[in-house]
Design a protein around this motif. Structure first.
Motif, short mmCIF file in Angstrom:
data_model
loop_
_atom_site.label_atom_id
_atom_site.label_comp_id
_atom_site.label_asym_id
_atom_site.label_seq_id
_atom_site.Cartn_x
_atom_site.Cartn_y
_atom_site.Cartn_z
N SER A 47 0.82 -1.21 0.00
CA SER A 47 0.00 0.00 0.00
C SER A 47 0.86 1.26 0.00
CB SER A 47 -0.93 0.00 1.22
OG SER A 47 -1.77 -1.15 1.21
N LEU A 48 1.98 1.20 0.71
CA LEU A 48 2.88 2.35 0.69
C LEU A 48 3.51 2.54 -0.68
CD1 LEU A 48 4.74 2.15 4.13
CD2 LEU A 48 2.85 3.63 3.47
N ALA A 49 3.73 1.43 -1.41
CA ALA A 49 4.24 1.54 -2.78
C ALA A 49 3.23 2.26 -3.67
CB ALA A 49 4.54 0.15 -3.33
N ILE A 50 1.94 2.02 -3.44
CA ILE A 50 0.91 2.75 -4.20
C ILE A 50 0.96 4.23 -3.85
CG2 ILE A 50 -1.58 2.97 -4.55
CD1 ILE A 50 -1.85 -0.01 -4.13
N CYS A 51 1.15 4.54 -2.55
CA CYS A 51 1.28 5.94 -2.16
C CYS A 51 2.50 6.59 -2.81
CB CYS A 51 1.38 6.04 -0.64
SG CYS A 51 -0.12 5.60 0.25
N LYS A 52 3.58 5.84 -2.89
CA LYS A 52 4.79 6.38 -3.52
C LYS A 52 4.54 6.69 -4.98
CE LYS A 52 9.62 5.21 -4.49
NZ LYS A 52 10.68 4.18 -4.36
N GLU A 53 3.71 5.88 -5.64
CA GLU A 53 3.46 6.04 -7.06
C GLU A 53 2.45 7.14 -7.35
OE1 GLU A 53 4.11 5.23 -11.03
OE2 GLU A 53 5.11 4.26 -9.35
N TYR A 54 1.40 7.25 -6.52
CA TYR A 54 0.30 8.15 -6.83
C TYR A 54 0.06 9.24 -5.79
CZ TYR A 54 -0.56 4.19 -9.88
OH TYR A 54 -0.41 3.17 -10.79
N GLY A 55 0.93 9.34 -4.79
CA GLY A 55 0.76 10.37 -3.78
C GLY A 55 -0.14 9.90 -2.64
N HIS A 56 -0.42 10.81 -1.72
CA HIS A 56 -1.23 10.45 -0.55
C HIS A 56 -2.69 10.29 -0.94
CE1 HIS A 56 -2.92 14.49 -0.41
NE2 HIS A 56 -1.70 14.99 -0.50
N PRO A 57 -3.45 9.47 -0.20
CA PRO A 57 -4.89 9.29 -0.50
C PRO A 57 -5.68 10.54 -0.15
CG PRO A 57 -4.30 8.11 1.50
CD PRO A 57 -3.01 8.63 0.93
N ASP A 58 -6.93 10.57 -0.63
CA ASP A 58 -7.78 11.75 -0.45
C ASP A 58 -8.95 11.51 0.49
OD1 ASP A 58 -6.62 13.68 -2.55
OD2 ASP A 58 -6.90 11.85 -3.69
N LEU A 59 -9.47 10.29 0.53
CA LEU A 59 -10.63 10.01 1.37
C LEU A 59 -10.39 8.74 2.18
CD1 LEU A 59 -13.76 10.76 -0.87
CD2 LEU A 59 -12.98 12.04 1.12
N PHE A 60 -10.85 8.77 3.43
CA PHE A 60 -10.79 7.60 4.30
C PHE A 60 -12.22 7.28 4.74
CE2 PHE A 60 -10.18 5.04 8.00
CZ PHE A 60 -8.96 4.41 7.84
N VAL A 61 -12.69 6.11 4.38
CA VAL A 61 -14.08 5.71 4.64
C VAL A 61 -14.08 4.47 5.53
CG1 VAL A 61 -16.29 5.05 3.62
CG2 VAL A 61 -14.77 6.61 2.40
N THR A 62 -14.87 4.51 6.60
CA THR A 62 -15.07 3.35 7.47
C THR A 62 -16.52 2.90 7.33
OG1 THR A 62 -13.40 4.11 9.04
CG2 THR A 62 -14.96 2.46 9.80
N PHE A 63 -16.71 1.68 6.86
CA PHE A 63 -18.03 1.12 6.58
C PHE A 63 -18.29 -0.04 7.54
CE2 PHE A 63 -20.55 -1.69 3.43
CZ PHE A 63 -21.76 -1.25 3.96
N THR A 64 -19.27 0.12 8.44
CA THR A 64 -19.56 -0.87 9.47
C THR A 64 -20.85 -1.60 9.16
OG1 THR A 64 -18.47 0.54 11.11
CG2 THR A 64 -19.85 -1.24 11.95
N CYS A 65 -20.84 -2.91 9.39
CA CYS A 65 -22.03 -3.73 9.14
C CYS A 65 -23.16 -3.33 10.09
CB CYS A 65 -21.68 -5.20 9.33
SG CYS A 65 -23.08 -6.33 9.16
N ASN A 66 -24.38 -3.32 9.58
CA ASN A 66 -25.57 -3.02 10.37
C ASN A 66 -26.41 -4.29 10.50
OD1 ASN A 66 -27.80 -2.00 11.64
ND2 ASN A 66 -28.37 -0.56 10.03
#
Length: 587
Positions: free
Chosen positions: A8-27
């Protein structure tokens, strides 16, 4: 987890830092789960973890499709040397009560990045909708996105520590969304007067968890959406690397009076009889929902694009795997000396002119690794793939410097060619790095070459570390790090120790006790003198002894501190216990 984290850090190195962080919890109250439970004659979702796992997987796939194909929060794409591609990472975790949840990290296209507060307000909200104008949104937020009551209002809440919420709720009111200098977002929380009653306590906008209305209304689950602008968000996806898996402590007891086994005192004053099994078993805790998730072979971790892990090694240091009962001829017949990914890259550069302008990391973009045949095959069409070399620690010596060279060398055909610079073959990869200037580029103007990195560590530690901690740090650097000038490091170490002495000496002079200079004279002279320090507790007797020892040791003298009791020896830095009437020291 470690490998997925580095991918995942290799992806960050290639495309920069992420823009959105989403937490999806089961209901567990989803209509699909309740309908299936009713048809099966059950009422609790915990009784059918298979249903929970299956429904959550369907919902998660639908949400990822919304992100990737329908652009519900913006175009989840990035641009690289191949073209546009989808970039996203998610990992699945399970709560102690069994409900699964997904942490999702998204990369947005340039035109859709949340660069202004208006862009953030368009995607993320932290307020209760108006009940009259948006009744559906109000019901969803009030039921699924409220944090609390906690803190003083509910001391028994799990997030309450010392009477305060560990998640910093309730948040302060703020009229407009703002971003600080580090890019951290404070979401708009206006005092609109809209409240919701939870456990007979009215909660307002200060208790709302940031959300996206479209996702919340569609999926009817706790979906926390946050803007992020740092690659450190990736660490949260893999926090169990440091925490370890969830564990449960089981106690196996037997109180039958007819049992004649050993007895062990429990936490209470009453003695209980235990069977022959160990008293306590520390086990990994796997909930029923996680067990079903793994039985169904659902992915725990997902990332786009694909990351190709590239393994490399020094010459004649290939990894060879064999069974315990294998004979040497069997190992030699089965293992090819040139069957490694790295050697095949060198051989392929000799045979194929294509790819000579690519580094080892870029090579997978035009060639694919055939693991069964152990060779690199040309790709028929370009695909989205990110290359990543496996990690090499700076203390691994030549392997680390080989890794540095492979980041810049293209079209290498031999091991010798890798450590050749301007036609000169250097004996080691380290020397080749020096002449290529790689260490200066990688360690900020030659930190490693001139030991500046280690001097900076000692300088920083001198502001908070004690003398024993500084000595331990100094020894650790000498043993595990590449140090070119140990004398310079010792000078830095001694300077920090001398600063500590000056500080403690100034404090000592303020005390109504002996002056340390008198002790210096006796310690440095031919004959010593006996001092007896006697006073009640709290008059800094231990501080006086420690200061004298620290002062003398900073001047290069060897000082042996002994005490007749173990407790007293622990109070002295480097203290030893003297066994009475034996002449021996306990170290």
């Amino acid at each position: 987890m470690q490998q997925n984290f580095q991918d995942s850090l290799a992806i960050c190195k290639e495309y920069g830092h992420p823009d959105l962080f989403v937490t999806f919890t089961c209901n567990p109250k989803w209509v699909e789960i309740q309908r299936a439970l009713a048809s099966a004659g059950s009422t609790a979702a915990s009784m059918r973890p298979d249903l929970v796992a299956r429904v959550f997987k369907l919902k998660l796939d639908a949400m990822m499709s919304d992100f990737m194909k329908k652009d519900v929060v913006g175009r989840v794409i990035a641009v690289n040397y191949i073209g546009n591609l989808h970039v996203a990472v998610y990992t699945i975790e399970f709560q102690k009560r069994g409900l699964p949840h997904a942490h999702i990290v998204l990369w947005l296209a340039e035109g859709d990045k949340l660069v202004s507060t208006e862009d953030i307000d368009h995607i993320i909200s932290a307020e209760l909708p108006d009940k009259e104008n948006d009744h559906v949104g109000y019901e969803a937020v009030s039921q699924l996105m409220m944090h609390g009551p906690c803190g003083e209002a509910n001391p028994r809440c799990p997030c309450t520590i010392n009477g305060k919420c560990s998640k910093f709720y309730p948040r302060p009111y703020i009229s407009t969304t703002t971003m600080d200098s580090d890019g951290y977002v404070l979401y708009r929380r206006r005092d609109t007067g809209i409240t919701v009653e939870v456990n007979k306590i009215h909660l307002e906008n200060r208790h709302v968890v940031p959300y996206n209305r479209g996702l919340l209304v569609k999926y009817q689950a706790h979906i926390n959406v946050e803007r992020c602008n740092r690659s450190q968000s990736i660490k949260y996806l893999f926090k169990y690397i440091g925490k370890g898996p969830d564990k449960v402590t089981a106690v196996m007891e037997r109180t039958d009076s007819r049992y004649n086994g050993p007895t062990v005192a429990a936490y209470t004053s009453q003695e209980v009889q235990l069977d022959e099994v160990k008293n306590y078993l520390s086990c990994r805790y796997v909930s029923s929902a996680e067990a079903c998730w793994r039985i169904f072979e659902n992915p725990i971790h997902h990332r786009e694009p694909y990351v190709q892990r590239l393994y490399f090694h020094l010459e004649n240091e290939q990894e060879v795997r064999f069974y315990d009962d294998d004979t040497l001829p069997e190992v030699l017949d089965r293992v090819r000396s040139d069957g490694t990914m790295f050697i095949q890259w060198l051989l392929n550069n000799r045979r194929n002119e294509t790819g000579h302008d690519l580094t080892f990391v870029r090579y997978p973009t035009m060639f694919r690794w055939d693991n069964s045949g152990k060779f690199w095959a040309p790709r028929k069409q370009k695909v989205d793939v990110v290359g990543r070399m496996v990690y090499a620690h700076p203390a691994s010596g030549e392997r680390f410097y080989l890794c540095l060279l492979l980041n810049v060398i293209v079209g290498a055909k031999t091991f010798e060619g890798i450590h050749t610079v301007d036609g000169i073959v250097y004996p080691t990869y380290k020397e080749a790095c020096f002449h290529r200037g790689l260490l200066e580029a990688c360690f900020h103007r030659g930190l490693l070459e001139s030991d500046k990195e280690w001097n900076m560590d000692l300088d920083d530690a001198s502001h908070y570390a004690t003398s024993p901690q500084l000595r331990e740090l100094f020894v650790t650097i000498l043993i595990f790090c590449e140090v070119s000038n140990p004398a310079e490091l010792w000078e830095k170490h001694w300077t920090a120790l001398a600063d500590d002495i000056q500080y403690t000496h100034r404090r000592l002079l303020q005390l109504p006790m002996l002056v340390i200079n008198d002790h210096d004279k006796q310690a440095l002279g031919v004959e010593g003198e006996f001092y007896f320090i006697y006073d009640h507790g709290g008059t800094c007797k231990t501080f006086l002894r420690s200061t004298i020892l620290c002062k003398l040791r900073s001047e290069g003298l060897i000082v042996l501190a002994v005490a007749s009791s173990g407790i007293a020896s622990l109070l002295i830095e480097g203290g030893k216990q003297l066994i009475p009437d034996s002449g021996y020291l306990l170290t």
